[in-house]
Design an enzyme around this catalytic site. Sequence first.
Site, PDB file in Angstrom:
ATOM      1  N   PHE A 111      -0.133   6.001   8.792  1.00  0.00           N
ATOM      2  CA  PHE A 111      -1.372   5.238   8.627  1.00  0.00           C
ATOM      3  C   PHE A 111      -2.036   5.586   7.292  1.00  0.00           C
ATOM      4  O   PHE A 111      -1.394   5.482   6.256  1.00  0.00           O
ATOM      5  CB  PHE A 111      -2.279   5.425   9.849  1.00  0.00           C
ATOM      6  CG  PHE A 111      -1.775   4.723  11.071  1.00  0.00           C
ATOM      7  CD1 PHE A 111      -1.767   3.338  11.149  1.00  0.00           C
ATOM      8  CD2 PHE A 111      -1.265   5.436  12.153  1.00  0.00           C
ATOM      9  CE1 PHE A 111      -1.273   2.675  12.277  1.00  0.00           C
ATOM     10  CE2 PHE A 111      -0.770   4.786  13.279  1.00  0.00           C
ATOM     11  CZ  PHE A 111      -0.787   3.399  13.330  1.00  0.00           C
ATOM     12  N   SER A 112      -3.291   6.010   7.292  1.00  0.00           N
ATOM     13  CA  SER A 112      -4.028   6.102   6.025  1.00  0.00           C
ATOM     14  C   SER A 112      -3.639   7.281   5.152  1.00  0.00           C
ATOM     15  O   SER A 112      -4.145   7.399   4.029  1.00  0.00           O
ATOM     16  CB  SER A 112      -5.525   6.113   6.289  1.00  0.00           C
ATOM     17  OG  SER A 112      -5.944   4.834   6.710  1.00  0.00           O
ATOM     18  N   ILE A 113      -2.749   8.156   5.602  1.00  0.00           N
ATOM     19  CA  ILE A 113      -2.141   9.096   4.664  1.00  0.00           C
ATOM     20  C   ILE A 113      -1.405   8.307   3.579  1.00  0.00           C
ATOM     21  O   ILE A 113      -1.233   8.780   2.459  1.00  0.00           O
ATOM     22  CB  ILE A 113      -1.220  10.086   5.397  1.00  0.00           C
ATOM     23  CG1 ILE A 113      -2.048  11.020   6.286  1.00  0.00           C
ATOM     24  CG2 ILE A 113      -0.394  10.914   4.413  1.00  0.00           C
ATOM     25  CD1 ILE A 113      -1.228  11.969   7.132  1.00  0.00           C
TER      26      ILE A 113
END
Length: 394
Positions: free
Chosen positions: A113-115
Amino acid sequence: MPHSAFESAYGFSRNAVQLSNWRQAPWNVWAFRNVSELVPTARIAAKAAKPETPDADPSGLLRETLAIGGDSHSIAAILAQTSTDALVVMKSGRFVADYHAPHFTSADRHIVFSISKSLTAILAGVAEDEGRLDPEAPIADYVPEVAGSAFADANVRHLLDMRVSLSFEEAYLDPTGEFARYRRATLWNPSAPGQDPGTLLGFIASMPKGAGEHGGPFRYRSPNSDLLGIVVERASGERYADYASSRLWQKIGARQDGAVTVDAAGTARAAGGVSMSARDLARVGEMMRQGGSLDGTRIVSRNWVEDTCRGGSREAWQQGDFVHLLGQGRYRNKWYQTGYANGAFLAIGIHGQWLYVNPAAEVVIVKMSSQPEPVDDPTDRLNLQLFEAVAAIV
């Protein structure tokens, strides 16, 4: 009729996992490990020259206990409580613990995801090092399609630090609003019959400006990072997946291919669509801990890493969206600074994805999870306690 092997492993059939429910429990446990069966993806080639080393025994670490709220909890219990799929710990550049939930291994990928945002920022840093990208340049210099949008008078630095003024809410659970339209454009949500999902860039180019000016408070808005991925593509002249392969995966010696979801036009979901192995993500963290190099190979400049770990506006953070989680934090180049005395910094993704780097302890921790809720503040705080405790133990 006997259950299939899949049903015995996961408790539901494969055909129960649909585009409409893949981020919901219990289906997310399988879906987060197999995103490419649900959303179109592009391969990020590893081409590793070395085989992966054997897993490090996590049993000793799992028996350790943490004192939380006056009670003692084993690390194993905390991992179960927080829906953990993988926990990988490095100490001084060496893997010291590899935990995996059932039916998940070191060779498997998991969506981060937002990594993905933090990985995209590294690619922007590489493009800057190569003289292809100027972070102070207007975004429209690279992506003229945004000339009529909120981004028309913003620069790349505003994207990197989440200080773009946008009339947009990061409403993960809203099934009908602009966030849902955004996810349809990324092909993460199904469209109604006859409904054109559009494209990611088309959606971004339609976004209106917010009430304030760019450069104000930290405002967490994922389309900023998707647009940064497009900027990287335009500046480098390469597709996102190819640039990530040659400039990051292959240079850190990644053992497994990565993948990134793409829209109908092939545009990468740079804000949240990357899947990779836990150990390869740990290698990214170790590279950052070592100032942009790994095993003698320079990936991104030391100056860029130092700016990421020490730069950013404290005022923008204090006025921003996540001060409740990290009261003394800052945000720079899509990485979070904790403000802790040990200098720990983070990359974070929804549903429990974490990359924790503690320079003082020489520790890197990756945690991949399938938490039922995309955002869960009490669990986030518990995870931060866990990482600090593990760093002190190993």
